[in-house]
Design an enzyme around this catalytic site. Structure first.
Site, PDB file in Angstrom:
ATOM      1  CG  ASP A  40      -2.034  -0.690   1.323  1.00 35.52           C
ATOM      2  OD1 ASP A  40      -2.919  -1.297  -0.618  1.00 35.52           O
ATOM      3  OD2 ASP A  40      -2.686  -1.564   1.764  1.00 35.52           O
ATOM      4  NE  ARG A  47      -0.538   3.351  12.897  1.00 28.33           N
ATOM      5  CZ  ARG A  47      -0.369   2.286  13.025  1.00 28.33           C
ATOM      6  NH1 ARG A  47       0.143   1.813  14.269  1.00 28.33           N
ATOM      7  NH2 ARG A  47      -0.673   1.475  12.106  1.00 28.33           N
ATOM      8  CG  ASP A  67      -3.853   2.780  12.850  1.00 28.96           C
ATOM      9  OD1 ASP A  67      -4.324   3.142  14.255  1.00 28.96           O
ATOM     10  OD2 ASP A  67      -4.049   2.337  12.318  1.00 28.96           O
ATOM     11  CB  SER A  93      -4.345  -4.835   7.830  1.00 25.39           C
ATOM     12  OG  SER A  93      -4.313  -3.984   8.220  1.00 25.39           O
TER      13      SER A  93
HETATM   14  N1  ARG Z   1      -7.805  -1.744  15.911  1.00 24.48           N
HETATM   15  C1  ARG Z   1      -6.572  -1.018  16.673  1.00 24.48           C
HETATM   16  C2  ARG Z   1      -6.710   0.084  17.114  1.00 24.48           C
HETATM   17  O1  ARG Z   1      -7.343   0.677  16.471  1.00 24.48           O
HETATM   18  C3  ARG Z   1      -5.903  -1.719  15.623  1.00 24.48           C
HETATM   19  C4  ARG Z   1      -5.312  -1.039  14.480  1.00 24.48           C
HETATM   20  C5  ARG Z   1      -4.213  -2.117  13.449  1.00 24.48           C
HETATM   21  N2  ARG Z   1      -3.590  -0.507  12.479  1.00 24.48           N
HETATM   22  C6  ARG Z   1      -3.348  -1.640  11.255  1.00 24.48           C
HETATM   23  N3  ARG Z   1      -3.667   0.061  10.170  1.00 24.48           N
HETATM   24  N4  ARG Z   1      -3.690  -2.831  11.276  1.00 24.48           N
HETATM   25  O2  ARG Z   1      -5.342   0.577  17.617  1.00 24.48           O
END
Ligand code: ARG
Length: 420
Positions: A15, A95, A124, A175
């Site tokens: 991506d 993040r 995110d 993912s």
């Molecule tokens: N649900 C989790 C959160 O919001 C995991 C997010 C995972 N992010 C990803 N880009 N795969 O913190």
């Protein structure tokens, strides 16, 4: 004339590789790529090489493991952070750190925009955007996935047309996001919460069936709420997290899943591997139970919950976090000591602990000793403590009696009348 620059958070995956080229084309800009090592275990050299091949004008690799451990994971341990009582906010923590680095690089490179690979359906993007906007409101934020109209198939076609290497693993429908504190797996069949998650999603931990038949004991030393040693040996934060992680993986600890409420209003089924978090959070809480008063603990539970929700919901930069941390840090003054954890077949359980600040007093609590705690005092205490409850029962009894008398007189009344 040199083109204007966009700073892209680059993971090296398909991506963000497509994004790199797409940004060059669609925005007619140069791209500077940034990759952070937060313990995800990727080959950072290979990622950098890939970025250069795709034509970046500059690339930055940051070893952010120590910063991530000390400034992000440790506060989460102090706050016993488990979103919805389950998820140790592992992705949520990384993040704001990545966003901060993007802004730093954008300022160094005099870029006009920063870009990230988040979709428009997840948390995110909230974490990135709020942090970036707070730190530098002048920067434009580009999230190509929110703009482009690719589905998986057309994205791969576009990648091939543009000479972007498409990895064989592209077939994987998942993912995945990893760091020192956890691994998140989303997508594919996991999007059906009524189906069991396939074994293939687990990568770090052994299945419980294959975990050793003998338990392992590991003693975590804490200083002011953060882990500092294992089995009496002092360790640097990253080294310590990695060692606990490995022990957890060996014993199949920390495979979890739950239904999660995202900040953007969606429910989703989320699966995680969180071996280090499982062990350390349980140990930390156990030690708190020894050194904090019940009154501190009851309020702390609410403050911890506020901290966790704030961080999950992308508001790392909100001043409330510092306010809550002032309280949390004050409670952690005495959270020094050790806890021995028994790791066995997927479980991590505290089995002994001690602290110089322990509020447990053998002489007071023991059944065998009768000094300083006068058992006679308990009688007076219980009278007052239970008074509201006893009073309410007395009232209840009186009401029942009154009702019975009234019912009796009503039964009697007509007979009396008929006599007249
Ligand atoms: N649900 C989790 C959160 O919001 C995991 C997010 C995972 N992010 C990803 N880009 N795969 O913190």
């Amino acid at each position: 004339m040199a083109k204007k620059k966009i700073v892209l958070a680059y993971s090296g995956g398909l991506d963000t590789s497509v994004m790199l080229k797409w940004l060059q084309e669609q925005y007619d800009s140069d791209v500077v790529s940034v990759t952070l090592d937060v313990g995800q275990g990727d080959d950072l050299k290979a990622i950098e090489e890939k970025a250069w091949k795709l034509g970046v004008v500059n690339h930055y690799t940051f070893d952010s493991k120590t910063e991530f451990a000390v400034e992000y994971v440790f506060p989460a341990i102090k706050a016993n952070a488990l979103y919805m009582d389950t998820y140790p906010v592992s992705s949520s923590l990384s993040r704001p750190l990545i966003a901060k680095k993007l802004v730093e690089v954008a300022e160094m490179e005099d870029a006009y925009a920063v870009a990230h690979g988040c979709t428009g359906k997840g948390n995110d993007q909230v974490r990135f955007d709020v942090t970036i906007k707070s730190l530098n409101p002048k920067l434009k934020i580009i999230a190509p996935v929110r703009e482009w109209k690719f589905d998986r198939h057309s994205e791969i076609l576009w990648a091939k047309e543009h000479g972007i290497p498409v990895p064989v693993t592209v077939d994987s429908p998942y993912s995945i996001d990893q760091n020192l504190w956890g691994r998140s797996i989303e997508g594919g069949v996991l999007e059906y919460p009524n189906k069991i998650a396939p074994d293939e999603i687990w990568d770090w931990t052994v299945p419980v069936e294959k975990a050793p038949n003998e338990p392992e004991y590991i003693t975590i030393g804490f200083h002011k709420g953060v882990p500092v040693s294992i089995d009496g040996v002092e360790m640097k934060p990253v080294e310590l997290l990695q060692k606990v992680h490995k022990a957890g993986c060996r014993h199949g600890i920390g495979r979890i899943e739950h239904m999660e409420d995202r900040t953007v209003g969606l429910k989703s089924r989320e699966t995680y591997e969180i071996p280090a978090a499982e062990i350390l959070l349980i140990a930390h809480k156990d030690l708190e139970k020894m050194v904090l008063t019940i009154h501190q603990m009851l309020v702390k539970r609410e403050i911890d919950h506020k901290w966790t929700t704030l961080v999950y919901q992308g508001l790392w930069v909100d001043p409330l976090k510092k306010d809550l941390e002032a309280f949390i840090d004050s409670t952690q003054e005495n959270v020094t000591g050790w806890v021995t954890m028994k790791l066995f077949k997927g479980t991590a359980k505290p089995v002994k602990r001690d602290s110089p600040y322990s509020l447990y007093d053998y002489n007071l609590t023991s059944f065998d000793i009768n000094v300083s705690y006068d058992q006679g005092d308990a009688v007076g205490f219980i009278s007052l403590w239970g008074l509201p409850s006893v009073t309410s029962w007395n009232l209840k009894r009186k009401m029942i009696e009154k009702q019975t008398v009234e019912e009796e007189t009503q039964k009697v009344a007509p007979t009396a009348k008929s006599k007249i």
